[in-house]
Scaffold this active site. Structure first.
Site, PDB file in Angstrom:
ATOM      1  N   MET A 110       0.828  -1.215   0.000  1.00  0.00           N
ATOM      2  CA  MET A 110       0.000   0.000   0.000  1.00  0.00           C
ATOM      3  C   MET A 110       0.859   1.261   0.000  1.00  0.00           C
ATOM      4  O   MET A 110       0.615   2.194  -0.769  1.00  0.00           O
ATOM      5  CB  MET A 110      -0.928  -0.003   1.222  1.00  0.00           C
TER       6      MET A 110
ATOM      7  N   ASN B  42      11.188   3.187   5.477  1.00  0.00           N
ATOM      8  CA  ASN B  42      10.605   1.926   5.931  1.00  0.00           C
ATOM      9  C   ASN B  42      11.501   1.362   7.028  1.00  0.00           C
ATOM     10  O   ASN B  42      12.725   1.536   6.978  1.00  0.00           O
ATOM     11  CB  ASN B  42      10.504   0.933   4.768  1.00  0.00           C
TER      12      ASN B  42
ATOM     13  N   SER C 204      12.512  -1.626   7.713  1.00  0.00           N
ATOM     14  CA  SER C 204      13.576  -2.438   7.107  1.00  0.00           C
ATOM     15  C   SER C 204      14.078  -1.689   5.884  1.00  0.00           C
ATOM     16  O   SER C 204      13.302  -1.431   4.960  1.00  0.00           O
ATOM     17  CB  SER C 204      13.057  -3.800   6.650  1.00  0.00           C
TER      18      SER C 204
ATOM     19  N   ALA D 148      -1.851  -1.837  10.828  1.00  0.00           N
ATOM     20  CA  ALA D 148      -2.656  -1.140  11.833  1.00  0.00           C
ATOM     21  C   ALA D 148      -2.411  -1.751  13.213  1.00  0.00           C
ATOM     22  O   ALA D 148      -2.143  -2.945  13.337  1.00  0.00           O
ATOM     23  CB  ALA D 148      -4.136  -1.232  11.463  1.00  0.00           C
TER      24      ALA D 148
ATOM     25  N   SER E 119      -9.480   3.823   0.642  1.00  0.00           N
ATOM     26  CA  SER E 119     -10.124   2.631   0.088  1.00  0.00           C
ATOM     27  C   SER E 119      -9.694   2.414  -1.357  1.00  0.00           C
ATOM     28  O   SER E 119      -9.349   3.352  -2.054  1.00  0.00           O
ATOM     29  CB  SER E 119     -11.640   2.780   0.130  1.00  0.00           C
ATOM     30  N   GLY E 120      -9.722   1.170  -1.747  1.00  0.00           N
ATOM     31  CA  GLY E 120      -9.429   0.863  -3.146  1.00  0.00           C
ATOM     32  C   GLY E 120      -8.328  -0.163  -3.289  1.00  0.00           C
ATOM     33  O   GLY E 120      -7.976  -0.536  -4.414  1.00  0.00           O
TER      34      GLY E 120
ATOM     35  N   LYS F 151     -14.734   5.430   6.786  1.00  0.00           N
ATOM     36  CA  LYS F 151     -14.107   4.295   6.083  1.00  0.00           C
ATOM     37  C   LYS F 151     -14.641   2.976   6.629  1.00  0.00           C
ATOM     38  O   LYS F 151     -14.901   2.029   5.876  1.00  0.00           O
ATOM     39  CB  LYS F 151     -12.583   4.371   6.222  1.00  0.00           C
TER      40      LYS F 151
ATOM     41  N   HIS G 122     -18.023   2.462   5.212  1.00  0.00           N
ATOM     42  CA  HIS G 122     -17.820   2.056   3.810  1.00  0.00           C
ATOM     43  C   HIS G 122     -17.605   0.541   3.740  1.00  0.00           C
ATOM     44  O   HIS G 122     -18.216  -0.157   2.931  1.00  0.00           O
ATOM     45  CB  HIS G 122     -16.619   2.811   3.216  1.00  0.00           C
ATOM     46  N   ASN G 123     -16.737   0.039   4.590  1.00  0.00           N
ATOM     47  CA  ASN G 123     -16.461  -1.400   4.564  1.00  0.00           C
ATOM     48  C   ASN G 123     -17.682  -2.213   4.979  1.00  0.00           C
ATOM     49  O   ASN G 123     -17.922  -3.289   4.429  1.00  0.00           O
ATOM     50  CB  ASN G 123     -15.273  -1.734   5.474  1.00  0.00           C
TER      51      ASN G 123
ATOM     52  N   GLU H  44     -19.800  -2.418   2.097  1.00  0.00           N
ATOM     53  CA  GLU H  44     -19.147  -3.349   1.164  1.00  0.00           C
ATOM     54  C   GLU H  44     -19.509  -4.802   1.515  1.00  0.00           C
ATOM     55  O   GLU H  44     -19.832  -5.600   0.627  1.00  0.00           O
ATOM     56  CB  GLU H  44     -17.637  -3.114   1.258  1.00  0.00           C
TER      57      GLU H  44
ATOM     58  N   LYS I 260     -11.628  -9.386   7.894  1.00  0.00           N
ATOM     59  CA  LYS I 260     -10.535  -8.752   8.632  1.00  0.00           C
ATOM     60  C   LYS I 260     -11.048  -7.911   9.792  1.00  0.00           C
ATOM     61  O   LYS I 260     -10.257  -7.304  10.513  1.00  0.00           O
ATOM     62  CB  LYS I 260      -9.707  -7.883   7.691  1.00  0.00           C
TER      63      LYS I 260
ATOM     64  N   ARG J  81     -20.930 -14.433   6.810  1.00  0.00           N
ATOM     65  CA  ARG J  81     -19.534 -14.879   6.699  1.00  0.00           C
ATOM     66  C   ARG J  81     -19.175 -15.743   7.906  1.00  0.00           C
ATOM     67  O   ARG J  81     -18.501 -16.772   7.756  1.00  0.00           O
ATOM     68  CB  ARG J  81     -18.588 -13.676   6.642  1.00  0.00           C
TER      69      ARG J  81
ATOM     70  N   HIS K 156     -40.865  -1.270  33.800  1.00  0.00           N
ATOM     71  CA  HIS K 156     -40.082  -0.344  32.968  1.00  0.00           C
ATOM     72  C   HIS K 156     -40.933   0.803  32.416  1.00  0.00           C
ATOM     73  O   HIS K 156     -40.407   1.675  31.741  1.00  0.00           O
ATOM     74  CB  HIS K 156     -39.395  -1.108  31.837  1.00  0.00           C
TER      75      HIS K 156
END
Ligand code: NBP
Length: 478
Positions: free
Chosen positions: A13, A32, A34, A75, A127-128, A181, A184-185, A188, A259, A286, A453
């Site tokens: 990414m 980075n 490494s 993350a 996203s993308g 975001k 959005h997921n 999706e 995820k 799922r 109640h």
């Protein structure tokens, strides 16, 4: 200082985002953990003229003020580690952007902590996937107005373009970008599940082959369902497995992974009291698929007798059209629920989120990009404080047009023993909203019976309780 923006984290990414930035007129410093990844990127992409750096000090020194760095690392702990380093070498007024998939409460926490140093922290949902990062993602940045002044033009230069407009807008402060975001997921997940249910119903209902159903989706992609997900569905269904010669979809294990962003969306919806039932069903579908032990234990449980559902699609073309309408209607529900979560989140976290602007930046670059989002943008343009997206005139008309078919498809699915949880729950949600009276009245009576109640009445104001264990007279609470 020679660079105007930096990228930390050069896995797929980060590398692609850095190349996108370079291609669009930015001088990009790269770092980075490494060093090999940094060296590799410089060698592989000389055209980008990257400024490679190998310590955080060197990275900071290479950036013009206000320094702006986009973090694209794993993350969680990795993000916190990089933020700590950048805070150490940056100065007040500089900008740290987390472009990873952070959960919005983490972004709120990080923004608060970083702000105390005078440095700006921006959580930006991107996203993308890999392709989007390279060629134009949809970007959902949070953070301060001050940070947006510097960051806005940079992000606009790399975002996807839809209808001539870059797919990025300043969503709101602190965690607003990652919140949007996340939703959005969630949408999706719902969109994918609805498409999967449509495929399953057509396959079992008409006996069409995956390749023939690919043609159906390709055809649908020329109309009101035109979208990236419908387009790639046709591609996946058309794919044959080289090893067996079978349709690839028939040799892929039917256990869907996740995820976690779908689950976050549903957990957040529950916390906010938003009935995001279609999105929840998609997440649960799922989970069910992956419960191998439970699925094995359920093998042989009785289903409908073949006679009850035999030939339910005598007229295959009519059935396919009914499924298309059911898919479109359920999709309207999923988006309406998603926008409800955003509206409730904005109210709860004090974000001034422009829902119309959100629908516009999802038109390109992201996984849920679709024609349909233009209709959502139109609906919010016509009425920015729209209380219920699916009740906007365009969608109300579409639901009216689809509802007979939608009911027929859910009925057929139930009678045939074909699971269509997202179709069915979307329809139940629609009917729940429409209902003149809901059995919630009875639930209130039950709650008053066992827990005192209390309830309100339809005919006069006030709060009431019936003395259930006494003489059953009604008292008005003060
Ligand atoms: P990964 O999520 O696989 O993370 C790898 C990168 O994190 C490497 O650069 C690695 O450095 C770095 N890193 C780690 Br791990 N721990 C670190 C630490 N403690 N300090 C410094 N660097 C550390 O990379 P990715 O797949 O490119 O994804 C990057 C972000 O983008 C993630 O948040 C991911 O969730 C998100 N993402 C989004 C999409 C999308 O469609 N929006 C798709 C894929 C990913 P190393 O090279 O030294 O190990």
């Amino acid at each position: 200082p020679v660079a105007d923006i930096g990228v930390v984290g050069l896995a797929v990414m980060g590398s692609n985002l850095a190349r996108n930035l370079a291609r669009n007129g930015n001088k990009v410093a790269i770092f980075n953990r490494s060093p090999e990844k940094t060296e590799h990127l410089v060698v592989e992409h000389p055209e980008a003229e990257f400024v490679p750096t190998f310590t955080y000090e060197e990275f900071a020194a290479s950036l013009a003020r206000p320094r702006t760095a986009i973090i694209m690392v794993k993350a969680g702990a990795g993000t916190d580690a990089v933020i700590d380093e950048l805070v150490r070498v940056f100065e007040p007024g500089d900008i740290i952007v987390d472009g990873g998939n952070a959960h919005f409460p983490d972004t709120i926490r990080r923004e608060k902590a970083v702000r105390e140093t005078g440095i700006n922290f921006v959580g930006a949902g991107i996203s993308g996937g890999e392709e989007g990062a390279l060629n134009g993602p949809s970007i959902m940045p949070g953070g301060s107005d001050e940070a947006w002044v510097t960051l806005g033009p940079i992000l606009r230069s790399i975002a996807a373009i839809a209808e001539g407009e870059p797919c990025v807008t300043h969503i709101g402060h602190d965690g607003a970008g990652h919140f949007v975001k996340m939703v959005h997921n969630g949408i999706e997940y719902a969109d994918m599940q609805l498409i999967a249910e449509a495929y399953d119903l057509i396959r079992r209902g008409t006996g069409k082959t995956p390749a023939q159903i690919a043609d159906v989706f390709a055809e649908w992609n020329t109309g009101e369902l035109e979208s990236y997900l419908v387009e790639i569905t046709a591609e996946v269904l058309r794919q044959n497995d080289a090893a067996t010669g079978e349709a690839l979809v028939d040799v892929i294990l039917d256990e869907a992974g996740a995820k976690g962003t779908g689950a976050w969306t549903v957990q957040t919806a529950l916390d906010l009291g938003v009935p995001a039932s279609g999105i929840a069903e998609a997440v649960f579908a799922r989970s069910l698929s992956s419960q191998r032990g439970q699925r094995d234990a359920a093998v042989g449980l009785p289903g409908p007798a073949p006679a009850e559902h035999e030939g339910f699609a005598h007229d295959a073309e009519t059935f396919v059209e009914q499924v298309r309408l059911a898919l479109y209607a359920s999709k309207i529900v999923a988006y309406s629920q998603g926008f409800d979560i955003i509206r409730a989140g904005a109210a709860a976290y004090d974000w001034a989120i422009d829902l119309g602007a959100v629908s516009k930046i999802w038109r390109g670059g992201c996984i849920i990009r679709a024609q349909f989002l233009n209709r959502i943008a139109d609906a919010y343009a016509a009425q920015p404080d729209l209380p219920l997206l699916l009740a906007a005139p365009y969608f109300a008309e579409a639901l009216g047009r689809a509802q007979d078919a939608w009911r027929e498809v859910v009925t057929v699915a139930a009678a045939s023993g074909i699971p269509a949880p997202a179709f069915a729950s979307s329809l139940a949600y629609y009917d729940g909203l429409r209902a003149d009276r809901l059995p919630a009245a009875l639930v209130q009576g039950q709650r008053d019976f066992f827990g005192a109640h209390t309830y309100r009445r339809v005919d006069r104001p006030g709060v009431f309780h019936t003395e259930w264990s006494g003489d059953r007279s009604e008292t008005q609470e003060s």
